[in-house]
Enzyme design. Structure first.
Site, PDB file in Angstrom:
ATOM      1  N   HIS A   1       0.846  -0.918  -0.271  1.00  0.00           N
ATOM      2  CA  HIS A   1      -0.399  -0.195   0.292  1.00  0.00           C
ATOM      3  C   HIS A   1       0.703   1.508  -0.390  1.00  0.00           C
ATOM      4  O   HIS A   1       1.872   0.913   0.377  1.00  0.00           O
ATOM      5  CB  HIS A   1      -1.425  -0.342   1.551  1.00  0.00           C
ATOM      6  CG  HIS A   1      -2.240  -0.595   1.085  1.00  0.00           C
ATOM      7  ND1 HIS A   1      -2.061  -2.572   1.213  1.00  0.00           N
ATOM      8  CD2 HIS A   1      -3.649  -0.334   0.900  1.00  0.00           C
ATOM      9  CE1 HIS A   1      -2.993  -2.913   0.887  1.00  0.00           C
ATOM     10  NE2 HIS A   1      -3.530  -1.816   0.522  1.00  0.00           N
TER      11      HIS A   1
ATOM     12  N   LYS B   1      -0.263   4.568   5.123  1.00  0.00           N
ATOM     13  CA  LYS B   1      -1.846   4.337   5.522  1.00  0.00           C
ATOM     14  C   LYS B   1      -1.110   4.112   6.962  1.00  0.00           C
ATOM     15  O   LYS B   1      -0.628   4.035   7.285  1.00  0.00           O
ATOM     16  CB  LYS B   1      -1.948   2.331   4.692  1.00  0.00           C
ATOM     17  CG  LYS B   1      -2.660   1.592   5.083  1.00  0.00           C
ATOM     18  CD  LYS B   1      -2.854  -0.074   4.549  1.00  0.00           C
ATOM     19  CE  LYS B   1      -4.144  -0.343   4.421  1.00  0.00           C
ATOM     20  NZ  LYS B   1      -5.086   0.091   5.415  1.00  0.00           N
TER      21      LYS B   1
HETATM   22  P1  NAP Z   1      -6.905   9.809   3.863  1.00  0.00           P
HETATM   23  O1  NAP Z   1      -6.568  10.614   2.705  1.00  0.00           O
HETATM   24  O2  NAP Z   1      -6.018  10.243   4.962  1.00  0.00           O
HETATM   25  O3  NAP Z   1      -8.569  10.573   4.409  1.00  0.00           O
HETATM   26  C1  NAP Z   1      -8.589  10.619   5.861  1.00  0.00           C
HETATM   27  C2  NAP Z   1      -9.121  11.522   5.950  1.00  0.00           C
HETATM   28  O4  NAP Z   1     -10.390  11.181   7.231  1.00  0.00           O
HETATM   29  C3  NAP Z   1      -9.135  12.743   5.913  1.00  0.00           C
HETATM   30  O5  NAP Z   1      -9.189  13.046   5.967  1.00  0.00           O
HETATM   31  C4  NAP Z   1      -9.053  12.800   7.943  1.00  0.00           C
HETATM   32  O6  NAP Z   1      -9.311  14.678   8.059  1.00  0.00           O
HETATM   33  C5  NAP Z   1     -10.248  12.363   7.908  1.00  0.00           C
HETATM   34  N1  NAP Z   1     -11.377  12.381   9.580  1.00  0.00           N
HETATM   35  C6  NAP Z   1     -10.088  11.382  10.718  1.00  0.00           C
HETATM   36  N2  NAP Z   1     -10.796  12.319  11.439  1.00  0.00           N
HETATM   37  C7  NAP Z   1     -12.023  13.069  11.585  1.00  0.00           C
HETATM   38  C8  NAP Z   1     -13.412  12.602  12.137  1.00  0.00           C
HETATM   39  N3  NAP Z   1     -13.666  11.699  13.118  1.00  0.00           N
HETATM   40  N4  NAP Z   1     -14.410  12.985  10.958  1.00  0.00           N
HETATM   41  C9  NAP Z   1     -14.166  13.441  10.624  1.00  0.00           C
HETATM   42  N5  NAP Z   1     -13.293  13.054   9.347  1.00  0.00           N
HETATM   43  C10 NAP Z   1     -12.209  12.620   9.617  1.00  0.00           C
HETATM   44  O7  NAP Z   1      -7.139   8.034   4.421  1.00  0.00           O
HETATM   45  P2  NAP Z   1      -8.054   7.764   2.674  1.00  0.00           P
HETATM   46  O8  NAP Z   1      -6.665   6.697   2.149  1.00  0.00           O
HETATM   47  O9  NAP Z   1      -8.644   8.053   2.420  1.00  0.00           O
HETATM   48  O10 NAP Z   1      -7.830   6.448   3.700  1.00  0.00           O
HETATM   49  C11 NAP Z   1      -9.295   6.658   4.232  1.00  0.00           C
HETATM   50  C12 NAP Z   1      -9.385   4.687   5.385  1.00  0.00           C
HETATM   51  O11 NAP Z   1      -9.890   3.890   4.292  1.00  0.00           O
HETATM   52  C13 NAP Z   1      -8.255   3.980   5.715  1.00  0.00           C
HETATM   53  O12 NAP Z   1      -8.519   2.945   7.093  1.00  0.00           O
HETATM   54  C14 NAP Z   1      -7.939   2.927   4.357  1.00  0.00           C
HETATM   55  O13 NAP Z   1      -7.239   1.753   5.104  1.00  0.00           O
HETATM   56  C15 NAP Z   1      -9.208   2.394   3.947  1.00  0.00           C
HETATM   57  N6  NAP Z   1      -9.585   2.532   2.406  1.00  0.00           N
HETATM   58  C16 NAP Z   1     -10.617   0.989   2.296  1.00  0.00           C
HETATM   59  C17 NAP Z   1     -10.831   1.113   1.493  1.00  0.00           C
HETATM   60  C18 NAP Z   1     -12.064   0.377   0.871  1.00  0.00           C
HETATM   61  O14 NAP Z   1     -12.119  -0.252  -0.007  1.00  0.00           O
HETATM   62  N7  NAP Z   1     -12.171  -0.325   1.990  1.00  0.00           N
HETATM   63  C19 NAP Z   1      -9.859   1.145  -0.229  1.00  0.00           C
HETATM   64  C20 NAP Z   1      -8.651   2.817   0.197  1.00  0.00           C
HETATM   65  C21 NAP Z   1      -8.725   2.725   1.902  1.00  0.00           C
HETATM   66  P3  NAP Z   1      -8.330  15.008   8.439  1.00  0.00           P
HETATM   67  O15 NAP Z   1      -6.539  14.868   7.571  1.00  0.00           O
HETATM   68  O16 NAP Z   1      -8.435  16.439   8.134  1.00  0.00           O
HETATM   69  O17 NAP Z   1      -7.769  14.384   9.837  1.00  0.00           O
END
Ligand code: NAP
Length: 269
Positions: free
Chosen positions: A158, A162
């Site tokens: 990844h 992550k």
């Molecule tokens: P990311 O770019 O870091 O996005 C996470 C977002 O959540 C950030 O904008 C963060 O804001 C926000 N956040 C954190 N705490 C919050 C809260 N209390 N209320 C509202 N927003 C909040 O991460 P990503 O790459 O999008 O991945 C997010 C998650 O999805 C991870 O756990 C990843 O492993 C998972 N994922 C799952 C799949 C699937 O198919 N299931 C695929 C890809 C990724 P701040 O930066 O301001 O804190």
């Protein structure tokens, strides 16, 4: 379908990498309407400004509680962090809002607890460690292969931002493999790690390795070995759009559920 019948969707983590893709996907489906975005730092800012398009008329809201009360969504899509998702799910369920969760890092105990809560309240929820159809097929094919080729190792790769390791997909794949193969502890009984961690994480007798590098999105290879032969089953998500058909399917499916479903594969058959 007229607007009254659209499924109203709020997105937690809407400014994140996955959240932005979800917002774009919602805008392209007339059966879904994007009603709220939750972000702790961008209160009042129009979501369109952040995802680089025209204003959407949907502002970020700081508190999930007030977003759910004000905009009354049917579904909360959560792509936040392992530290945030649990509380978000609890709040959503308290408001009668169905969670569709892509955030990884929830423990089996948390998933079990959430499943009980959903059953008690008769409300649907979906948690999917991977929303890409190809990744689901990779898991299923690996489970079939493990029955006949029980020597296996998982390598998941990844991007380097992550937070959790191994990936939710790797854990789910490992669970499916452990169900299918006979009890077996792999490797030499006297093997020794000169550098701790060299052999990866141990799960039910086999190993899981996590690679984190810039340039990666989400990739997994399940390697099998047997006398004189190997088998590799590999899936690559080369863009985050790969997850959106699965998220879309889950939003629609959760409206007809009265329990928690863990894993997109349960919606495919
Ligand atoms: P990311 O770019 O870091 O996005 C996470 C977002 O959540 C950030 O904008 C963060 O804001 C926000 N956040 C954190 N705490 C919050 C809260 N209390 N209320 C509202 N927003 C909040 O991460 P990503 O790459 O999008 O991945 C997010 C998650 O999805 C991870 O756990 C990843 O492993 C998972 N994922 C799952 C799949 C699937 O198919 N299931 C695929 C890809 C990724 P701040 O930066 O301001 O804190």
């Amino acid at each position: 379908m007229d607007t009254k019948q659209t499924i109203k969707v709020a997105v937690a983590g809407a400014k994140g990498r996955m959240g932005q893709e979800v917002v774009k996907m919602l805008g392209g489906d007339s059966e879904l309407s994007f009603v709220a975005a939750i972000d702790s730092k961008l209160d009042g800012v129009d979501v369109g400004e952040i995802i680089g398009g025209k204003p959407l008329g949907v502002p970020f809201v700081r508190s999930l509680e007030s977003a759910l009360t004000t905009y009354k969504p049917d579904v909360l899509v959560d792509f936040t962090t392992p530290q945030t998702v649990w509380e978000n799910m609890e709040i959503a369920l308290q408001h009668g809002v169905r969670p569709v969760v892509g955030t990884t890092g929830l423990s089996p105990e948390q998933i079990e607890l959430m499943s009980n809560t959903c059953r008690e309240r008769g409300i649907g929820a979906i948690i999917a460690p991977n929303f890409a159809i190809g990744a689901i097929l990779c898991m299923k094919f690996a489970q079939v292969a493990a029955k006949y080729m029980p020597h296996v190792e998982i390598i998941e790769l990844h991007h380097d931002q992550k937070l959790d390791a191994p990936s939710g997909t790797a854990i789910k794949t490992a669970e499916l493999i452990a169900e299918a193969r006979r009890e077996l502890r792999q490797g030499h009984p006297s093997e020794h790690e000169s550098i701790p961690g060299a052999r990866g994480a141990e799960y039910h007798g086999f190993r899981i390795h996590s690679v984190r590098l810039p340039g990666m999105v989400a990739h997994q290879e399940v390697l099998f070995g047997a006398t004189g032969q190997t088998l590799s089953i590999r899936h690559d998500s080369i863009s985050r759009e790969s997850f959106m058909p699965g998220v879309n399917m889950a939003i629609k499916a959760v409206m007809n559920l009265d329990r928690l479903v863990y894993g997109l594969e349960h919606l495919l058959d």
